[in-house]
Scaffold this active site. Structure first.
Site, PDB file in Angstrom:
ATOM      1  N   LYS A   1       0.825  -1.216   0.000  1.00  0.00           N
ATOM      2  CA  LYS A   1       0.000   0.000   0.000  1.00  0.00           C
ATOM      3  C   LYS A   1       0.859   1.266   0.000  1.00  0.00           C
ATOM      4  CE  LYS A   1      -1.640  -1.524   3.826  1.00  0.00           C
ATOM      5  NZ  LYS A   1      -2.369  -1.821   5.078  1.00  0.00           N
TER       6      LYS A   1
ATOM      7  N   THR B   1      -8.003   9.580   7.431  1.00  0.00           N
ATOM      8  CA  THR B   1      -7.475   8.331   6.860  1.00  0.00           C
ATOM      9  C   THR B   1      -7.409   7.221   7.905  1.00  0.00           C
ATOM     10  OG1 THR B   1      -5.243   9.105   7.342  1.00  0.00           O
ATOM     11  CG2 THR B   1      -6.065   9.488   5.106  1.00  0.00           C
TER      12      THR B   1
ATOM     13  N   GLY C   1      -8.129   4.078   9.517  1.00  0.00           N
ATOM     14  CA  GLY C   1      -8.827   2.843   9.147  1.00  0.00           C
ATOM     15  C   GLY C   1      -8.746   2.479   7.682  1.00  0.00           C
ATOM     16  N   THR C   2      -7.956   3.225   6.906  1.00  0.00           N
ATOM     17  CA  THR C   2      -7.872   2.887   5.471  1.00  0.00           C
ATOM     18  C   THR C   2      -7.285   1.488   5.264  1.00  0.00           C
ATOM     19  OG1 THR C   2      -5.768   4.067   5.407  1.00  0.00           O
ATOM     20  CG2 THR C   2      -7.679   5.241   4.546  1.00  0.00           C
ATOM     21  N   GLY C   3      -6.235   1.171   6.045  1.00  0.00           N
ATOM     22  CA  GLY C   3      -5.573  -0.136   5.881  1.00  0.00           C
ATOM     23  C   GLY C   3      -6.493  -1.276   6.290  1.00  0.00           C
ATOM     24  N   CYS C   4      -7.187  -1.103   7.424  1.00  0.00           N
ATOM     25  CA  CYS C   4      -8.112  -2.145   7.896  1.00  0.00           C
ATOM     26  C   CYS C   4      -9.216  -2.359   6.868  1.00  0.00           C
ATOM     27  CB  CYS C   4      -8.739  -1.743   9.234  1.00  0.00           C
ATOM     28  SG  CYS C   4      -7.531  -1.484  10.534  1.00  0.00           S
TER      29      CYS C   4
END
Ligand code: ATP
Ligand code: HMH
Length: 280
Positions: free
Chosen positions: A187, A219, A221-224
């Site tokens: 990412k 941003t 929580g974007t990865g989760c």
């Protein structure tokens, strides 16, 4: 773009997806983000909790880790009863939980796993003990897909953070060749540039997943969200790459939907609902 159409939603069994991750009371990341993502994408969500965090959009003020044998108990009790279609793995907190999850992946789950090797929150607070990195490297080959951010890829490889897309491509390849990852979605959210570019490598082909960079500090929580969306969509798509592409699309929509939400004074959360499709 829409999730898989069903002629009779009430009567059709949805894909059943398990998140093994930590709790974020602010609802932006962790188990809470995962369950929202699963629901928005037409999956039935289950959750086994690895740690409680005291957390808001401003940061993490405490972590209460679940004993590893109780993480195992949560998952075993569930899978003895419920057949899973896919699994998302998030915050694992310490080496003992990483190892416990490794054992579960080895023989118990019966479904492919998307591993988000969470190390540090958006706020900069640690979510994985430093001495758990070696155990995390061992977990990497057991997942169907790993979704590191730039920092996590560098820590796993023991190298510098990638400075451009070409370096990201090299690191995605190294994660497969050196660490035995089966598929990598690296990412690029923390890079700069007009587009947010993620790099896909499955041992065979490199693909760039590109979306316009949203100008926002929301941003959290974007990865989760991205890793959960891959896990929710894989059972509904023809390939992992297709699931990853649509997951990126969903995430970008959820980021746009967070605009002006006004939740919290720090890094606000992304927002989930069915309608975020098509906003990308
Ligand atoms: N401002 C942005 N605009 C568009 N996409 C973004 C933006 N920031 C992050 N992304 C995308 O969000 C996804 C998550 O990437 P990121 O590198 O932020 O992961 P992460 O650091 O694990 O997330 P988190 O901050 O939730 O821990 C990727 O698809 C990335 O490209
Ligand atoms: C519980 C939890 N998991 C993952 C992240 C990563 O953003 C977070 N902030 N909190």
């Amino acid at each position: 773009m829409t999730p898989t159409d069903t002629t009779d939603g009430a009567a059709t069994r949805p894909p059943v997806v398990l998140s093994i991750a930590g709790s974020d009371p602010s609802g932006g990341a962790g188990i809470q983000a995962d369950l929202k993502t699963f629901s928005a994408l037409g999956a039935y969500g289950c959750a086994a909790i690895t740690a409680l965090t005291a957390q808001s959009t401003r940061g993490v003020t405490g972590v209460h880790v679940v004993p590893p044998e109780f993480v195992t108990a949560q998952v075993r009790t569930l899978v003895d009863d419920v057949a899973l279609d896919s699994v998302k793995i998030g915050m694992l907190a310490d080496a003992a939980i990483v190892e416990a999850v490794g054992e579960l992946l080895g023989d118990r789950l019966g479904a492919p796993a998307v591993l988000d090797p969470v190390m540090v929150a958006t706020s900069g607070d640690r979510l994985l003990d430093e001495d758990a990195v070696a155990a995390m490297r061992e977990l990497v080959p057991r997942a169907a897909v790993i979704t590191p951010n730039l920092h996590e890829a560098a820590v796993l490889l023991g190298t510098e953070v990638a400075a451009d897309v070409a370096a990201m491509e090299r690191q995605a390849c190294q994660l497969v060749e050196r660490l035995g990852a089966r598929r990598v979605l690296l990412k690029g959210g923390h890079a700069t540039g007009e587009d947010a570019v993620d790099v896909w490598f499955d041992g065979d082909r490199v693909e760039l997943l590109r979306a316009p960079r949203v100008d926002t500090r929301n941003t959290h929580g974007t990865g989760c969200t991205l890793s959960s969306a891959v896990a929710a969509l894989f059972p509904q798509r023809a390939s992992w790459l297709e699931a990853a592409r649509d997951a990126k699309d969903y995430l970008t929509g959820a980021l746009r939907a967070a605009d002006g939400l006004g939740i919290g004074a720090g890094n606000g959360p992304v927002h989930h609902f069915h309608d975020v499709w098509g906003r990308a």
